[in-house]
Design an enzyme around this catalytic site. Structure first.
Site, mmCIF file in Angstrom:
data_model
loop_
_atom_site.group_PDB
_atom_site.id
_atom_site.type_symbol
_atom_site.label_atom_id
_atom_site.label_comp_id
_atom_site.label_asym_id
_atom_site.label_seq_id
_atom_site.Cartn_x
_atom_site.Cartn_y
_atom_site.Cartn_z
ATOM 1 N N ARG A 51 -16.543 83.322 131.735
ATOM 2 C CA ARG A 51 -16.722 83.565 130.426
ATOM 3 C C ARG A 51 -15.523 84.262 129.841
ATOM 4 N NH1 ARG A 51 -15.932 88.370 130.171
ATOM 5 N NH2 ARG A 51 -16.541 88.020 128.216
ATOM 6 N N ALA A 53 -13.297 83.605 126.052
ATOM 7 C CA ALA A 53 -12.365 82.542 125.519
ATOM 8 C C ALA A 53 -11.298 82.037 126.315
ATOM 9 C CB ALA A 53 -12.201 82.596 123.892
ATOM 10 N N ARG A 92 -19.001 74.537 126.296
ATOM 11 C CA ARG A 92 -19.272 75.547 125.216
ATOM 12 C C ARG A 92 -18.500 75.355 123.951
ATOM 13 N NH1 ARG A 92 -19.371 81.831 127.298
ATOM 14 N NH2 ARG A 92 -20.728 81.949 125.566
ATOM 15 N N GLN A 195 -22.393 91.932 128.950
ATOM 16 C CA GLN A 195 -20.860 91.781 129.271
ATOM 17 C C GLN A 195 -20.367 93.065 129.307
ATOM 18 O OE1 GLN A 195 -22.584 89.457 127.513
ATOM 19 N NE2 GLN A 195 -21.693 87.740 127.241
ATOM 20 N N ASP A 236 -13.478 84.388 119.698
ATOM 21 C CA ASP A 236 -13.386 83.057 120.253
ATOM 22 C C ASP A 236 -12.886 82.045 119.264
ATOM 23 O OD1 ASP A 236 -15.747 84.942 121.406
ATOM 24 O OD2 ASP A 236 -15.801 83.052 122.745
HETATM 25 O O1 MRU Z 1 -20.236 84.632 125.750
HETATM 26 P P1 MRU Z 1 -19.017 85.255 126.338
HETATM 27 O O2 MRU Z 1 -19.128 86.352 127.241
HETATM 28 O O3 MRU Z 1 -17.950 84.037 126.665
HETATM 29 O O4 MRU Z 1 -18.360 85.893 125.015
HETATM 30 C C1 MRU Z 1 -17.246 86.519 124.897
HETATM 31 C C2 MRU Z 1 -16.618 87.122 123.733
HETATM 32 O O5 MRU Z 1 -17.189 86.803 122.810
HETATM 33 C C3 MRU Z 1 -15.230 87.801 123.860
HETATM 34 O O6 MRU Z 1 -15.300 88.567 122.836
HETATM 35 C C4 MRU Z 1 -14.188 86.583 123.315
HETATM 36 O O7 MRU Z 1 -14.240 85.370 124.134
HETATM 37 C C5 MRU Z 1 -12.776 87.142 123.808
HETATM 38 S S1 MRU Z 1 -12.583 87.349 125.351
HETATM 39 C C6 MRU Z 1 -10.826 87.903 125.467
#
Ligand code: MRU
Length: 344
Positions: A51, A53, A92, A195, A236
């Site tokens: 996970r 972005a 996603r 996370q 994202d």
């Molecule tokens: O649902 P996730 O864990 O994929 O969400 C991740 C985030 O919201 C992060 O802040 C974003 O992807 C930036 S990662 C460098």
């Protein structure tokens, strides 16, 4: 900095296959899962094995190589790969890095190639390496805003696990620590996937960076007590007027930061910028299952048969953001004009 030099590697290509560090099991178990099929990678992205972005964009790029590898003997192999790209694309919806990486892979696929699998692999490795390099540039540019003794609050995980390596917001935090500017990091737990407590805390502990874990609800009191100087988060998707989609809870932090005079920084590579979307409310937001709110891991903690609203991301309007940092630009007080001037 080379990608193979990274201490934490969420994504590896080894011996013709893709390996993902299963982020659902961290910090208790460090297990790499081998992938041989693109369709299984699409499931892994949806199921949060990987996970963040940039990380899902890089993973999808390698999945295209797996697809080419398994279809190369078919007469219509390119069409088969295009079908797999479509499936990956839908895994996603919010992080534009996924579509961005797949657009690059599709372009390579449709161009002249001498050795298709190898050529596609080179493109995927270039995307991966470029992300690592971008992280180091952003880290330097973002950390330049901090003064010695800074206390930073961060949300979700934006570190090595969420990227090709080093991290976006967490890269800035790492660099600030290396430069002696950081007093402490507050890591938001980040419900429902945790996370913050599982991944960010794990990464920060390995660096020996002083870290305090909080639940999201504690952020307001922390700011009111003047214990935070900067909120630093990833993104994202950043759109044409400077609005930002990021992990659910980011918007509340931005409102709180403005109320308490705390600065708010967004750190993301250019691959997160989507100038085709005019404003934040047009960003597709992923909604996930009610089960994620009712259970923690496999343990049921809430009542069953309850209606639950579980958006994975929210939108922070640009007027609440003090600066957006990418590998090539710093946009202070972002708005449509400044975004257009930077990302024509
Ligand atoms: O649902 P996730 O864990 O994929 O969400 C991740 C985030 O919201 C992060 O802040 C974003 O992807 C930036 S990662 C460098």
């Amino acid at each position: 900095m080379k990608l193979t030099d990274q201490k934490i590697r969420a994504i590896k290509w080894e011996n013709d296959f893709l390996y993902l560090l299963d982020q659902r099991l961290l910090p208790n178990q460090e297990v790499y899962v081998q992938f041989t099929s693109s369709r299984n990678v699409a499931d892994a992205i949806r199921d949060m094995v990987v996970r963040g972005a940039p990380a899902i964009g890089i993973t999808a790029a390698y999945a295209v190589v797996l697809s080419a590898q398994s279809h190369r003997d078919l007469p219509n192999w390119r069409e088969a790969v295009l079908d797999d790209i479509e499936i990956l694309q839908n895994s996603r919806p919010t992080a534009v890095n996924l579509a961005w990486a797949l657009t690059r892979m599709r372009k390579r696929l449709l161009a002249e190639m001498t050795d298709p699998v190898n050529d596609l692999l080179q493109e995927a490795q270039t995307i991966h390496q470029e992300d690592v390099t971008a992280n180091y540039h952003m880290a330097k540019a973002g950390a330049a805003f901090l003064v010695p003794g800074s206390r930073v609050l961060t949300h979700c995980n934006t570190g090595a696990l969420a990227t090709g390596g080093y991290g976006t917001a967490l890269g800035v935090i790492r660099r600030a620590w290396e430069k002696g500017k950081l007093e402490r990091v507050y890591a938001d737990e980040t419900r429902p996937w945790l996370q913050g407590s599982r991944l960010t805390a794990w990464e920060l502990q390995q660096e020996g960076i002083p870290t305090t874990l909080i639940c999201e609800g504690a952020a307001a009191s922390l700011m009111r007590q003047q214990r935070v100087d900067w909120v630093i988060v990833g993104a994202d998707r950043i759109v044409a007027n400077g609005d930002v989609a990021n992990k659910i809870g980011t918007y509340s932090l931005a409102v709180l930061a403005r109320q308490h005079g705390v600065k708010f920084m967004v750190v993301a590579p250019n691959s997160t910028v989507d100038m085709t979307i005019g404003k934040g409310s047009d960003i597709p937001i992923e909604f996930r299952s009610a089960e994620e709110l009712i259970k923690i891991g496999e343990i049921q903690v809430g009542v069953t048969n309850i209606d639950a609203w579980n958006p994975a991301f929210d939108i922070t309007p640009s007027e609440l953001i003090d600066c957006i940092v990418t590998e090539t630009a710093v946009i202070e007080c972002p708005n449509r004009e400044r975004m257009r001037a930077t990302f024509r």
